[in-house]
Design a protein around this motif. Structure first.
Motif, PDB file in Angstrom:
ATOM      1  N   PHE A 252       0.938  -0.985  -0.070  1.00 60.33           N
ATOM      2  CA  PHE A 252      -0.042  -0.034   0.071  1.00 60.33           C
ATOM      3  C   PHE A 252       0.860   1.035   0.181  1.00 60.33           C
ATOM      4  CE2 PHE A 252      -2.545  -3.215   2.150  1.00 60.33           C
ATOM      5  CZ  PHE A 252      -3.556  -3.171   1.495  1.00 60.33           C
ATOM      6  N   ALA A 253       0.585   2.205  -0.877  1.00 57.91           N
ATOM      7  CA  ALA A 253       1.312   3.429  -0.979  1.00 57.91           C
ATOM      8  C   ALA A 253       0.424   4.446  -0.889  1.00 57.91           C
ATOM      9  CB  ALA A 253       2.267   3.317  -2.403  1.00 57.91           C
ATOM     10  N   SER A 254       0.737   5.540  -0.170  1.00 58.55           N
ATOM     11  CA  SER A 254      -0.021   6.700  -0.002  1.00 58.55           C
ATOM     12  C   SER A 254       1.101   8.001   0.191  1.00 58.55           C
ATOM     13  CB  SER A 254      -0.863   6.672   1.232  1.00 58.55           C
ATOM     14  OG  SER A 254      -1.757   7.733   1.323  1.00 58.55           O
ATOM     15  N   ASN A 255       0.847   8.975  -0.714  1.00 61.43           N
ATOM     16  CA  ASN A 255       1.752  10.011  -0.654  1.00 61.43           C
ATOM     17  C   ASN A 255       0.650  11.345  -0.822  1.00 61.43           C
ATOM     18  OD1 ASN A 255       4.003  11.666  -0.442  1.00 61.43           O
ATOM     19  ND2 ASN A 255       4.602  11.462  -2.665  1.00 61.43           N
ATOM     20  N   PRO A 256       0.052  11.642   0.132  1.00 65.30           N
ATOM     21  CA  PRO A 256      -0.992  12.871   0.176  1.00 65.30           C
ATOM     22  C   PRO A 256      -0.404  14.243  -0.563  1.00 65.30           C
ATOM     23  CG  PRO A 256      -0.979  11.970   2.325  1.00 65.30           C
ATOM     24  CD  PRO A 256       0.186  11.261   1.571  1.00 65.30           C
ATOM     25  N   LYS A 257      -1.100  14.879  -1.078  1.00 67.67           N
ATOM     26  CA  LYS A 257      -0.964  15.923  -1.805  1.00 67.67           C
ATOM     27  C   LYS A 257      -0.086  17.223  -1.225  1.00 67.67           C
ATOM     28  CE  LYS A 257      -4.933  15.802  -4.947  1.00 67.67           C
ATOM     29  NZ  LYS A 257      -6.121  16.183  -5.216  1.00 67.67           N
ATOM     30  N   ASN A 258      -0.646  17.306   0.113  1.00 64.91           N
ATOM     31  CA  ASN A 258      -0.058  18.217   1.132  1.00 64.91           C
ATOM     32  C   ASN A 258       1.170  17.712   1.803  1.00 64.91           C
ATOM     33  OD1 ASN A 258      -1.340  16.557   2.865  1.00 64.91           O
ATOM     34  ND2 ASN A 258      -2.152  17.915   4.172  1.00 64.91           N
ATOM     35  N   ALA A 259       1.835  16.470   1.427  1.00 63.39           N
ATOM     36  CA  ALA A 259       2.836  16.179   2.243  1.00 63.39           C
ATOM     37  C   ALA A 259       4.098  16.009   1.174  1.00 63.39           C
ATOM     38  CB  ALA A 259       2.666  14.590   2.643  1.00 63.39           C
ATOM     39  N   SER A 260       5.352  15.992   1.856  1.00 72.16           N
ATOM     40  CA  SER A 260       6.637  15.931   0.995  1.00 72.16           C
ATOM     41  C   SER A 260       6.430  14.774   0.061  1.00 72.16           C
ATOM     42  CB  SER A 260       7.791  15.983   1.628  1.00 72.16           C
ATOM     43  OG  SER A 260       7.918  14.680   2.603  1.00 72.16           O
TER      44      SER A 260
ATOM     45  N   SER B 105      -1.650   2.023  -5.339  1.00 79.98           N
ATOM     46  CA  SER B 105      -1.314   3.374  -5.218  1.00 79.98           C
ATOM     47  C   SER B 105      -2.192   3.940  -4.909  1.00 79.98           C
ATOM     48  CB  SER B 105      -0.692   3.616  -6.582  1.00 79.98           C
ATOM     49  OG  SER B 105       0.349   2.723  -6.739  1.00 79.98           O
ATOM     50  N   ALA B 106      -1.874   5.391  -4.239  1.00 76.01           N
ATOM     51  CA  ALA B 106      -2.838   6.358  -3.854  1.00 76.01           C
ATOM     52  C   ALA B 106      -3.798   5.658  -2.902  1.00 76.01           C
ATOM     53  CB  ALA B 106      -3.454   6.927  -5.174  1.00 76.01           C
ATOM     54  N   THR B 107      -3.314   5.154  -1.913  1.00 74.51           N
ATOM     55  CA  THR B 107      -4.365   4.120  -1.270  1.00 74.51           C
ATOM     56  C   THR B 107      -5.115   5.288  -0.275  1.00 74.51           C
ATOM     57  OG1 THR B 107      -2.683   2.583  -1.130  1.00 74.51           O
ATOM     58  CG2 THR B 107      -4.641   2.484   0.560  1.00 74.51           C
TER      59      THR B 107
ATOM     60  N   SER C 231       3.886   1.994   2.757  1.00 76.49           N
ATOM     61  CA  SER C 231       4.970   3.075   2.438  1.00 76.49           C
ATOM     62  C   SER C 231       4.153   4.529   2.192  1.00 76.49           C
ATOM     63  CB  SER C 231       5.306   2.406   1.175  1.00 76.49           C
ATOM     64  OG  SER C 231       6.829   3.360   0.908  1.00 76.49           O
ATOM     65  N   GLY C 232       4.750   5.261   2.890  1.00 78.08           N
ATOM     66  CA  GLY C 232       3.978   6.661   2.975  1.00 78.08           C
ATOM     67  C   GLY C 232       4.597   7.396   4.008  1.00 78.08           C
ATOM     68  N   HIS C 233       3.516   8.283   4.438  1.00 75.88           N
ATOM     69  CA  HIS C 233       3.641   9.300   5.552  1.00 75.88           C
ATOM     70  C   HIS C 233       2.973   8.681   6.773  1.00 75.88           C
ATOM     71  CE1 HIS C 233       5.809  12.264   3.379  1.00 75.88           C
ATOM     72  NE2 HIS C 233       4.873  12.023   2.500  1.00 75.88           N
ATOM     73  N   GLY C 234       3.433   8.997   8.017  1.00 77.91           N
ATOM     74  CA  GLY C 234       2.853   8.477   9.096  1.00 77.91           C
ATOM     75  C   GLY C 234       3.066   9.539  10.221  1.00 77.91           C
ATOM     76  N   ILE C 235       2.315   9.198  11.335  1.00 80.33           N
ATOM     77  CA  ILE C 235       2.392  10.198  12.623  1.00 80.33           C
ATOM     78  C   ILE C 235       2.825   9.284  13.584  1.00 80.33           C
ATOM     79  CG2 ILE C 235       0.901  11.218  14.323  1.00 80.33           C
ATOM     80  CD1 ILE C 235      -0.662  12.448  12.221  1.00 80.33           C
TER      81      ILE C 235
ATOM     82  N   LEU D  14      -3.437   8.246   5.023  1.00 78.75           N
ATOM     83  CA  LEU D  14      -3.760   7.650   3.646  1.00 78.75           C
ATOM     84  C   LEU D  14      -4.126   8.979   2.585  1.00 78.75           C
ATOM     85  CD1 LEU D  14      -5.909   4.797   4.962  1.00 78.75           C
ATOM     86  CD2 LEU D  14      -3.534   4.568   3.975  1.00 78.75           C
ATOM     87  N   GLU D  15      -4.208   8.523   1.395  1.00 76.92           N
ATOM     88  CA  GLU D  15      -4.475   9.601   0.279  1.00 76.92           C
ATOM     89  C   GLU D  15      -5.614  10.376   0.474  1.00 76.92           C
ATOM     90  OE1 GLU D  15      -2.935  11.112  -3.081  1.00 76.92           O
ATOM     91  OE2 GLU D  15      -2.040   9.449  -1.925  1.00 76.92           O
ATOM     92  N   ASN D  16      -5.351  11.875   0.442  1.00 77.99           N
ATOM     93  CA  ASN D  16      -6.403  12.862   0.150  1.00 77.99           C
ATOM     94  C   ASN D  16      -7.332  12.751   1.649  1.00 77.99           C
ATOM     95  OD1 ASN D  16      -5.542  13.583  -2.300  1.00 77.99           O
ATOM     96  ND2 ASN D  16      -6.936  12.211  -3.281  1.00 77.99           N
ATOM     97  N   TYR D  17      -6.439  12.297   2.574  1.00 78.48           N
ATOM     98  CA  TYR D  17      -7.270  12.393   3.905  1.00 78.48           C
ATOM     99  C   TYR D  17      -6.543  12.818   5.170  1.00 78.48           C
ATOM    100  CZ  TYR D  17     -11.044   9.627   1.917  1.00 78.48           C
ATOM    101  OH  TYR D  17     -12.114   9.238   0.993  1.00 78.48           O
TER     102      TYR D  17
END
Length: 108
Positions: free
Chosen positions: A8-16, A46-48, A68-72, A84-87
């Protein structure tokens, strides 16, 4: 029986920007070169979005789940999990909206 790997890959628009496609390709190439390559199936999402994650965890009988992506982390605001994407929603193993089976996939 083949082992199924869900990526699962997620790279939200507002993230690096992350090179998640490159990471998926590297994993897939590594599996192709492995001695036991016929034992694995590699599936990429992609864009999960939250619903993509939920559906895949319920529909697929995965042996391995890779995010794979961003987390907190907990240091940020007391929450931890993946973004996750756009959320702005963070999905964590403590989320009460997730079933026991889904949580077990997230933590184990």
């Amino acid at each position: 029986m083949k082992n199924k790997i869900l990526f699962f890959a997620s790279n939200p628009k507002n993230a690096s920007k992350l090179r998640l496609d490159q990471e998926a390709r590297d994993i897939e190439e590594g599996l192709k070169r492995s001695k036991n390559r016929e034992d694995y199936v590699f599936k990429v999402s992609s864009a999960t979005r939250p619903k993509d994650l939920t559906r895949a965890l319920l529909d697929e009988n995965a042996s391995i789940v890779h995010f794979s992506g961003h987390g907190i982390s907990e240091e940020s605001n007391g929450d931890s999990g993946i973004i996750l994407e756009n959320y702005r929603q963070v999905v964590s193993d403590q989320d009460k909206n997730w079933s026991r089976r889904q949580r077990s996939h997230l933590v184990g």
